[in-house]
Design an enzyme around this catalytic site. Structure first.
Site, PDB file in Angstrom:
ATOM      1  N   HIS A   1     -18.473  12.658   2.787  1.00 43.44           N
ATOM      2  CA  HIS A   1     -18.951  11.824   3.431  1.00 43.44           C
ATOM      3  C   HIS A   1     -20.529  11.721   3.487  1.00 43.44           C
ATOM      4  CE1 HIS A   1     -18.794   7.870   5.766  1.00 43.44           C
ATOM      5  NE2 HIS A   1     -19.658   8.424   6.430  1.00 43.44           N
TER       6      HIS A   1
ATOM      7  N   ARG B   1       0.711  -1.257  -0.050  1.00 44.32           N
ATOM      8  CA  ARG B   1      -0.052   0.146   0.146  1.00 44.32           C
ATOM      9  C   ARG B   1       0.869   1.338   0.004  1.00 44.32           C
ATOM     10  NH1 ARG B   1      -4.478   1.374   4.706  1.00 44.32           N
ATOM     11  NH2 ARG B   1      -2.920   2.069   5.851  1.00 44.32           N
TER      12      ARG B   1
ATOM     13  N   MET C   1     -12.560   4.785  -3.057  1.00 44.87           N
ATOM     14  CA  MET C   1     -13.140   3.486  -1.962  1.00 44.87           C
ATOM     15  C   MET C   1     -11.782   2.873  -1.311  1.00 44.87           C
ATOM     16  SD  MET C   1     -15.996   4.184  -1.647  1.00 44.87           S
ATOM     17  CE  MET C   1     -16.810   2.802  -1.125  1.00 44.87           C
TER      18      MET C   1
ATOM     19  N   GLU D   1     -24.669  16.815  -1.349  1.00 49.14           N
ATOM     20  CA  GLU D   1     -23.201  16.809  -1.660  1.00 49.14           C
ATOM     21  C   GLU D   1     -22.885  17.640  -2.624  1.00 49.14           C
ATOM     22  OE1 GLU D   1     -21.807  12.494  -1.766  1.00 49.14           O
ATOM     23  OE2 GLU D   1     -23.633  11.906  -0.698  1.00 49.14           O
TER      24      GLU D   1
ATOM     25  N   ASP E   1     -12.804   8.975   8.834  1.00 49.28           N
ATOM     26  CA  ASP E   1     -14.108   9.765   8.675  1.00 49.28           C
ATOM     27  C   ASP E   1     -14.005  10.729  10.258  1.00 49.28           C
ATOM     28  OD1 ASP E   1     -14.809   8.942   6.256  1.00 49.28           O
ATOM     29  OD2 ASP E   1     -16.213   7.409   7.252  1.00 49.28           O
TER      30      ASP E   1
ATOM     31  N   ILE F   1      -9.101   3.012   2.030  1.00 47.76           N
ATOM     32  CA  ILE F   1      -8.639   3.765   3.280  1.00 47.76           C
ATOM     33  C   ILE F   1      -7.358   4.072   3.009  1.00 47.76           C
ATOM     34  CG2 ILE F   1      -8.247   3.533   5.710  1.00 47.76           C
ATOM     35  CD1 ILE F   1     -10.863   1.739   5.818  1.00 47.76           C
TER      36      ILE F   1
HETATM   37  C1  GRF Z   1     -20.968   9.696  -2.533  1.00 46.46           C
HETATM   38  O1  GRF Z   1     -22.081   9.354  -1.968  1.00 46.46           O
HETATM   39  C2  GRF Z   1     -19.828  10.298  -1.501  1.00 46.46           C
HETATM   40  O2  GRF Z   1     -20.405  10.924  -0.435  1.00 46.46           O
HETATM   41  C3  GRF Z   1     -19.364   8.904  -1.103  1.00 46.46           C
HETATM   42  O3  GRF Z   1     -19.252   8.227  -2.289  1.00 46.46           O
HETATM   43  C4  GRF Z   1     -20.151   8.346  -3.046  1.00 46.46           C
HETATM   44  C5  GRF Z   1     -19.486   8.874  -4.408  1.00 46.46           C
HETATM   45  O4  GRF Z   1     -20.275   9.215  -5.453  1.00 46.46           O
HETATM   46  N1  GRF Z   1     -17.978   9.141  -0.392  1.00 46.46           N
HETATM   47  P1  GRF Z   1     -19.726   9.999  -6.670  1.00 46.46           P
HETATM   48  O5  GRF Z   1     -18.525   8.918  -7.359  1.00 46.46           O
HETATM   49  O6  GRF Z   1     -19.322  11.405  -6.415  1.00 46.46           O
HETATM   50  O7  GRF Z   1     -20.926   9.922  -7.450  1.00 46.46           O
END
Ligand code: GRF
Length: 192
Positions: free
Chosen positions: A111, A67, A92, A176, A147, A94
């Site tokens: 998040h 990593r 996705m 978001e 987070d 860590i």
């Molecule tokens: C979003 O819900 C964000 O909050 C989370 O992963 C998702 C990503 O969606 N961390 P996108 O790839 O920005 O459409």
């Protein structure tokens, strides 16, 4: 005005990435998006970014021995783009402590929960299962704890009767896309 250079890390569809790209098209926005890096070659966001004329890179962690070696290479790519700020947008993975410390104070994440509630995955399903009446999203600094970094902005939405994780997630996603560009603006203006 010197605009801060921003690299975005993604893994998938990249809708938050697109919201940041759109915001940065406004001439007096204090940041510009200079590169998009994905850990998945199939991430739909890469094609969107390339169509916008933004540099892209794809690095699979499985191709690296460790990593740390993967993350060193991610940092090298970001540095080759001379980025001042790193935005995680549906990335996705860590990230390890060395990488996080290297970008401390200059790396933020979105998040899908009202942190400190619902760290980690499946936030919408967990909020519904708990009978929560409100839910939302948080843009926060990235620190070594998952987070856990200080919040920059939050937005709330109601949880409605009959909500499924999908309907709730769609309601949160609208927020978001509104607060991530606002939070990036705040960070860009905070940095020297
Ligand atoms: C979003 O819900 C964000 O909050 C989370 O992963 C998702 C990503 O969606 N961390 P996108 O790839 O920005 O459409």
């Amino acid at each position: 005005m010197s605009r801060k250079k921003v690299g975005i890390l993604i893994s998938g569809r990249g809708s938050n990435m697109s919201a940041l790209i759109e915001a940065a098209k406004v001439p007096d926005y204090p940041a510009e998006i200079v590169g998009i890096l994905s850990n998945r070659a199939s991430a739909a966001g890469l094609q969107v970014a390339a169509a916008e004329g933004i540099a892209t890179a794809s690095l699979a962690q499985s191709k690296f021995l460790s990593r740390d070696m993967f993350e060193d290479t991610v940092s090298q790519v970001l540095e080759s783009w001379e980025v001042d700020i790193v935005c995680l947008a549906g990335f996705m993975r860590i990230l390890g402590e060395d990488f996080v410390n290297r970008w401390a104070g200059r790396m933020i994440n979105i998040h899908p929960s009202l942190l400190p509630l619902y760290k980690g995955l499946d936030t919408h399903a967990r909020a519904i299962a708990d009978g929560a009446t409100e839910h939302g999203c948080t843009v926060h600094y990235v620190t070594p704890g998952l987070d856990e970094g200080e919040a920059i902005l939050q937005a709330k939405v109601p949880v409605l009767a009959g909500d499924t994780p999908e309907t709730l997630s769609a309601r949160v996603l609208v927020e978001e896309h509104r607060i991530y560009p606002e939070a990036l603006k705040i960070l860009a203006n905070r940095l020297p």
